[in-house]
Design a protein around this motif. Sequence first.
Motif, mmCIF file in Angstrom:
data_model
loop_
_atom_site.group_PDB
_atom_site.id
_atom_site.type_symbol
_atom_site.label_atom_id
_atom_site.label_comp_id
_atom_site.label_asym_id
_atom_site.label_seq_id
_atom_site.Cartn_x
_atom_site.Cartn_y
_atom_site.Cartn_z
ATOM 1 N N ASN A 321 0.747 -1.254 0.043
ATOM 2 C CA ASN A 321 -0.083 -0.003 0.055
ATOM 3 C C ASN A 321 1.051 1.223 -0.070
ATOM 4 O O ASN A 321 0.474 2.369 -0.788
ATOM 5 C CB ASN A 321 -1.088 0.178 1.256
ATOM 6 N N ASN A 325 0.990 3.861 -3.193
ATOM 7 C CA ASN A 325 0.922 5.434 -2.963
ATOM 8 C C ASN A 325 2.004 6.171 -3.517
ATOM 9 O O ASN A 325 1.701 7.077 -4.245
ATOM 10 C CB ASN A 325 0.660 5.721 -1.470
ATOM 11 N N LYS A 377 -7.462 11.144 -5.303
ATOM 12 C CA LYS A 377 -7.412 10.415 -6.695
ATOM 13 C C LYS A 377 -8.791 10.492 -7.305
ATOM 14 O O LYS A 377 -9.696 10.598 -6.758
ATOM 15 C CB LYS A 377 -6.767 9.104 -6.621
ATOM 16 N N GLY A 386 -6.550 2.647 1.436
ATOM 17 C CA GLY A 386 -5.039 2.181 1.644
ATOM 18 C C GLY A 386 -4.279 2.668 2.985
ATOM 19 O O GLY A 386 -4.295 1.560 3.770
HETATM 20 MG MG LIG Z 1 -3.254 3.974 -1.746
#
Ligand SMILES: [Mg+2]
Length: 439
Positions: A321, A325, A377, A386
Motif C-alpha cells: 500500500n 501510494n 485520486k 489504503g
Molecule cells: Mg493508496
Amino acid sequence: MKWRLPAAKESVSTPIEIRSKHEMVFSVFLLFLSFVFRNNAVINYPELLYVFAALLIFNFIFNRFLRQAAVSPWLVAGSLFVNGMLITWAILYSGGPDSYLWVMYLLPIFTSCLLFEKPGIVLVTLYVLGLHLLIYTGEMGDMGALGWLQVLGRSGLLALSAAVTSRLAIAERSAQAESRARQEKLDKARAELIQSEKMAAVGQLAAGVAHEINNPLGVILGFAQVLAKRIHDGDPLSLPVRSIEREALRCKELMQNLLLFSRTSKLEEKSETELTKIVQSALPLVEARTKVAHVELVADLSAGLPKVSANQNQIQQIVVNLCNNAIDAMPQGGRITVRTGLAKDVPGYVELQVQDSGPGIPKEIQSKVFDPFFTTKPPGRGTGLGLSLVYEIVQRHKGMMTLESEENKGALFTIRFPAANSADHAAAARETGGAEARV
Ligand SMILES: [Mg+2]
Ligand SMILES: Nc1ncnc2c1ncn2[C@@H]1O[C@H](COP(=O)(O)OP(=O)(O)OP(=O)(O)O)[C@@H](O)[C@H]1O
C-alpha cells in the motif's frame, strides 16, 4: 449585510506583557513625583526628571521589541544593564544612600526571573547588588554600624526577593511546560480515538454487508473462472469474461480489506518472524509496478533484527500500500526507499520506513490521509482505504506510525513494531552497537 460576532478575545496576557504595562504606569508615576517634589532639597531637578523620562522611553521601546518576536537573551541582558544604570542614576539624583528609590532595583531582578534561567538570574542579581554598593562608595569610610546594617539589610532584601521570585517563576514555567506536554498527549490520544471510531464504523458496515455480498460475489467469480477456462483466447467472449473475473476479484479484495476493519477478520494468525524477511517477500509484488512507472526501488534492509509477532499477509499489505501510494504520487518517476532497522529512539521496537522522492503530502491533508475513504485520486482510481488499512494493521500489531512530509520533499512513513521478545532486542542492539548489518 452580513453580521459577524466580535471575535472572542483568546489571547491571555503573558507575564511579560503584564509586567511591561505596570512598568509603564510606574514610570509615569515617577515622572509625576519628581515633578511635584522638584523643590525638595535632596532632589537634583531637572536631572532626575530626565533620568525617569529616559527610563520610560527606553523601556517603552524595548517592551515593543519583547512582544514581537523571540528576543535574544543578549538583548534582554543589554536592556537590564541599561535599566540598572538608569536606576542607579535616579538614586544618586534623589539623595544617594538616603533615597528610597533603591527598591527600583527589584525591577531588573523580576524581569530576569521572568525571562532567564537560574544562571542568568544570579548574574543579574549580582550586577544589581554591585550597583547598589556603588551608591555608598563616597561614604563607606565614615559609615557607622547603622549604615552598614542598612547596606546589608537592603542587599539581603534584594537577594531574598531574587531567590523567592526566581523559584516561583521557574516552578511556574516548568508547570506550564508540563501542562502543555500533557495537553499534547491528550490531543494525540483523542485523535487516535476518533480515528479508531471511524475504523470501527467502517468495520461494522462491512461486517453487515459482507455476508450478503460475499455469497453472490462467490457465485459470479466461480462461474466467471469456469467460463474463462473453457473459452479460448481468440473467442470474442474471452475479453468480457476475463473482465468479469478480474473485476469480481477486485471486489472480493475490497471486501476483504473492509472486513479487516471489523474485528471479526479471520486473518489474525500471527507468528514470530523477522520484519526484514516479510518486507523482502513483499518487494517483488511492488517491483512489477515500479518498473513500468520508471521508479527506482531501493531496499535498505537490516539482517538479524529481533523478531516481531506479526501477520505476514498484513505486513506485506502495508509495504504494498505504501509503495503503491508512492508510485501513484510520482507519475514522472522517482525513487522509493524501503528501509528496515532497529528503531533508534524507541528501545524495544523495530521499524519499517517507506520514503519517496515525490511531491510530498501537503500539511493541510496530513491529518486526513489516514481517514477511511479519504482520497485525492479521481473516482475509480483510489478508494481511499489504503492508508486507513495500514493504520489499522499497525494498531493491531500494537505498533506506532508517523508521517513526515514537506511539499516537494517527498513523504516518509515510519512504522514501528514492538519486538516479540525484548531480550532478543537487547542482544541485537549489543551485537550491532546500534548499527545493524545491511542485507
Ligand atoms: Mg493508496
Ligand atoms: N507517498 C505519498 N505521496 C503523496 N501523497 C500521498 C502519498 N501517500 C498517500 N498520499 C495521499 O493520501 C491519500 C490517501 O491515500 P490512501 O492510500 O489512503 O488512498 P488512495 O491511495 O487514494 O486510494 P487506495 O489506496 O484505496 O487505492 C492519497 O489519495 C494521496 O493524496
